[in-house]
Scaffold this active site. Sequence first.
Site, PDB file in Angstrom:
ATOM      1  CE  LYS A 169      31.987 -10.102 -55.314  1.00  0.00           C
ATOM      2  NZ  LYS A 169      33.166 -10.454 -56.172  1.00  0.00           N
TER       3      LYS A 169
ATOM      4  N   GLY B  69      28.256 -15.445 -49.840  1.00  0.00           N
ATOM      5  CA  GLY B  69      27.939 -15.008 -48.488  1.00  0.00           C
ATOM      6  C   GLY B  69      27.698 -13.513 -48.400  1.00  0.00           C
TER       7      GLY B  69
ATOM      8  CG  ASP C 146      33.577  -9.050 -52.268  1.00  0.00           C
ATOM      9  OD1 ASP C 146      34.179  -8.037 -52.676  1.00  0.00           O
ATOM     10  OD2 ASP C 146      33.907 -10.209 -52.568  1.00  0.00           O
TER      11      ASP C 146
END
Length: 267
Positions: free
Chosen positions: A7, A95, A126
């Site tokens: 990301k 993660g 996230d």
Amino acid sequence: MELARAKINLALHVTGVTENGYHVLDSLVAFADIGDELFIERADTPSLTLEGPFAATLDAGPENLVLRAAEMMSAPYVTIRLVKNLPVASGIGGGSADAAATIRGLCKLFDLSQPSGDAVARLGADVPVCLFNQACRMAGIGDVITPLALAQPWHAVLVNPGVAVSTEEVFAALDEKSNFPMPAEMDLSIDGLGNMRNDLEAPALRIFPDIERVLNALTSAGAGLSRMSGSGATCFGLFSNGEQAAHAATEISAKNPNWWVQPTILS
């Protein structure tokens, strides 16, 4: 195989703090075509094994986000093999992306519905955007996600100097936490992105000066825009085409053999 795509925060404006201490963000997010790989199979007993270049930096214990995501799904027992290709604590959602990929994989394997947004967010701020897994504008505390239609993907190079960054430490060092949001109508060209910012970059640079070396290396290699992603230390450079990005990655790797350097496409 489920790909847990890196990301990338192309821009990240910190616009406030909630009463319970969560930071309010306005961020332009895209996802790379590289990431960690998860292999999920039915099993008689649950297990998680770690492989890949960054596996040694992870713990396969119950606090691992992959196991927490699997437990949240209440799916039958599975064995999960995580190939950790992305550096840890690097500002590219590793993660969180792994947790989201676990959810997607379990939904496919057992024909399950995706969990609620609130349940996903409890795994981490996230995780919802990583589950969304496409270019978007992310606002609030990560819970307001608006898809973006990109005219074309971005060619980029990702670089990490091998520094693990504490997100909490960077946020704590941020001087101003009520900044202007991104424009309502965004210009998604390289020039337009240049008018945005990452508010976490300045405090991260003070704590981890190696990040400035990365930004300078990307600029010297011809990037039209160089910026830190998330809370760092991974930075990205945007290039006009894939050939330029590949050449820049080769140049940066040759000069900095201990850095993690990857050409990629963001979408």
